[in-house]
Design a protein around this motif. Structure first.
Motif, PDB file in Angstrom:
ATOM      1  N   HIS A  57       0.832  -1.199   0.000  1.00 25.40           N
ATOM      2  CA  HIS A  57       0.000   0.000   0.000  1.00 25.40           C
ATOM      3  C   HIS A  57       0.869   1.254   0.000  1.00 25.40           C
ATOM      4  O   HIS A  57       1.813   1.359   0.779  1.00 25.40           O
ATOM      5  N   LYS A  58       0.554   2.186  -0.869  1.00 26.46           N
ATOM      6  CA  LYS A  58       1.261   3.469  -0.934  1.00 26.46           C
ATOM      7  C   LYS A  58       2.777   3.318  -1.030  1.00 26.46           C
ATOM      8  O   LYS A  58       3.520   3.949  -0.252  1.00 26.46           O
ATOM      9  N   HIS A  60       4.514   4.671  -2.973  1.00 27.40           N
ATOM     10  CA  HIS A  60       5.061   5.978  -3.380  1.00 27.40           C
ATOM     11  C   HIS A  60       5.522   6.802  -2.182  1.00 27.40           C
ATOM     12  O   HIS A  60       6.152   7.837  -2.372  1.00 27.40           O
ATOM     13  N   SER A  67       7.476   7.024  -6.153  1.00 34.01           N
ATOM     14  CA  SER A  67       7.089   8.430  -6.008  1.00 34.01           C
ATOM     15  C   SER A  67       7.156   9.133  -7.357  1.00 34.01           C
ATOM     16  O   SER A  67       6.258   9.894  -7.741  1.00 34.01           O
ATOM     17  N   ARG A  91      -4.293   7.020  -3.053  1.00 31.12           N
ATOM     18  CA  ARG A  91      -3.647   5.753  -2.702  1.00 31.12           C
ATOM     19  C   ARG A  91      -2.917   5.196  -3.903  1.00 31.12           C
ATOM     20  O   ARG A  91      -3.218   5.579  -5.045  1.00 31.12           O
ATOM     21  N   SER A  92      -1.978   4.312  -3.664  1.00 33.26           N
ATOM     22  CA  SER A  92      -1.456   3.480  -4.744  1.00 33.26           C
ATOM     23  C   SER A  92      -1.310   2.081  -4.160  1.00 33.26           C
ATOM     24  O   SER A  92      -1.062   1.927  -2.963  1.00 33.26           O
ATOM     25  N   SER A 229      -1.288  12.731  -1.498  1.00 36.57           N
ATOM     26  CA  SER A 229      -0.131  13.474  -2.021  1.00 36.57           C
ATOM     27  C   SER A 229      -0.601  14.411  -3.134  1.00 36.57           C
ATOM     28  O   SER A 229      -1.189  13.951  -4.115  1.00 36.57           O
ATOM     29  N   GLU A 243       0.866  14.557   2.190  1.00 40.08           N
ATOM     30  CA  GLU A 243       2.048  13.740   2.476  1.00 40.08           C
ATOM     31  C   GLU A 243       3.253  14.303   1.719  1.00 40.08           C
ATOM     32  O   GLU A 243       3.098  14.792   0.605  1.00 40.08           O
ATOM     33  N   HIS A 258       3.815   7.129   5.868  1.00 38.40           N
ATOM     34  CA  HIS A 258       3.320   5.842   5.367  1.00 38.40           C
ATOM     35  C   HIS A 258       2.679   5.057   6.526  1.00 38.40           C
ATOM     36  O   HIS A 258       1.567   4.536   6.392  1.00 38.40           O
ATOM     37  N   SER A 261      -0.479   6.674   7.527  1.00 43.59           N
ATOM     38  CA  SER A 261      -1.491   6.456   6.505  1.00 43.59           C
ATOM     39  C   SER A 261      -2.111   5.062   6.644  1.00 43.59           C
ATOM     40  O   SER A 261      -3.331   4.890   6.498  1.00 43.59           O
TER      41      SER A 261
END
Ligand code: NI
Length: 337
Positions: A57-58, A60, A67, A91-92, A229, A243, A258, A261
């Motif tokens: 998760h995230k 980035h 990122s 989110r990523s 972000s 973020e 992170h 989050s």
């Protein structure tokens, strides 16, 4: 931040509106792809080929390659054409299927459970390996984003890669399905209401992609306040905490965000179960808590709440687009936290 260069043609914009997705689109140069793949290999060595949480998760917020990927101008230009120039990465998620991995993503609509107040939301799915019919590419039902929201249930069994274990209660005839076949370095974009899923990986090679959830800054989320972000333009709304980008891999400042989050994500899932204790939500919550990372996140959320929760009052709108580009924006806010 650069200004969008209008990368989609009028025909592509119309196609997105009609079908709810565009695929394939070019994104990464061979050099950029190689950098991402090198980063992934390092991650796989560290945590294994299935890329399970929390780094799934995230990413980035953890790695510079990820990122840079969520801020890639070619991707942002496409998304800006669909959502406007003020963009957040909410989110990523890395979706990794090792060779012969039977895990699949059940048919679902993201809109049904993301708790957002309007659908100015797009997923950009970037292929970091080839993604095809054999290894379990994303599959969609064209035009399904224009239909009513489908009911979802929780699916028994553990092969569904979705965190909540949900599946749309609908029969999907094979002839209505489009496979989004991508070469490594290409991307697809899909609408938040589009019915989509994927099969397991029947091949001998891994299939990995990064799904990036972009929001227009005007979108609000119900439940505990979350972070995102800002990757293009300005945020005149302040619905999310901002973020920082990692300055290098495992930058402790970004890593702290992170971790925070993930705790907030745990809080969101807990909030969802408590606010609407339907059998579906409770089963879903129980399923999620069998994952140690999510359990830790939820426990931390409970402890944080005991010390003073920050709950937003987003209301309970579930119906279509309440926000539009001409919605009045609040005054500029300095970044919270
Ligand atoms: Ni989805």
């Amino acid at each position: 931040m650069s200004v969008s260069s209008r990368s989609l043609s009028p025909a592509e914009l119309e196609r997105f509106e009609t079908h709810g997705y565009l695929s394939p689109l070019p994104a990464l140069t061979p050099g950029e792809l190689a950098r991402c793949q090198a980063g992934l290999q390092g991650l796989i060595k560290r945590i294994g080929p299935a890329l399970d949480p929390p780094t799934r998760h995230k990413p980035h917020l953890c790695f510079q390659w990820a990122s840079d990927l969520v801020r890639h101008p070619a991707i942002l230009d496409v998304v800006a054409d669909l959502l406007g120039d003020d963009l957040l990465v909410w989110r990523s998620v890395l979706f990794a299927k090792p060779p012969r991995d039977p895990r699949y993503v059940a048919w679902h609509q993201d809109w049904a459970y993301w708790g957002l107040n309007c659908d100015d939301v797009v997923t950009a799915w970037v292929a970091l390996t080839e993604s095809n019919r054999e290894n379990g590419c994303v599959r969609v039902v064209a035009g399904s984003h224009r239909q009513a929201e489908l009911p979802h249930t929780i699916q028994a069994g553990s092969k569904n890669q979705l965190v909540r274990g949900q599946i749309a209660s609908v029969r999907v005839p094979e002839e209505s399905v489009t496979d989004l076949v991508l070469a490594a370095g290409q991307l697809s974009v899909h609408h938040v209401r589009l019915l989509h899923g994927s099969r397991g990986n029947a091949s001998e090679r891994p299939r990995i992609g990064l799904a990036i959830r972009y929001l227009a800054t005007r979108v609000k989320q119900r439940g505990p306040r979350q972070s995102a972000s800002l990757v293009r333009g300005a945020d005149r709304y302040g619905h999310f905490d901002h973020e920082p980008a990692p300055r290098f891999d495992y930058d402790p400042v970004a890593l702290a965000w992170h971790a925070k989050s993930l705790r907030r994500y745990g809080a969101e899932l807990l909030w969802e179960a408590l606010m609407r204790p339907t059998p579906r939500n409770l089963i879903s919550f129980g399923r999620m808590m069998t994952n140690r990372g999510m359990l830790r996140a939820a426990l931390h959320a409970v402890r944080s709440w005991a010390g003073g929760p920050r709950i937003s009052t987003g209301g309970s709108q579930a119906s279509p687009p309440a926000c539009s580009s001409d919605e009045a924006a609040p005054e500029d806010r300095s970044q919270p936290n």
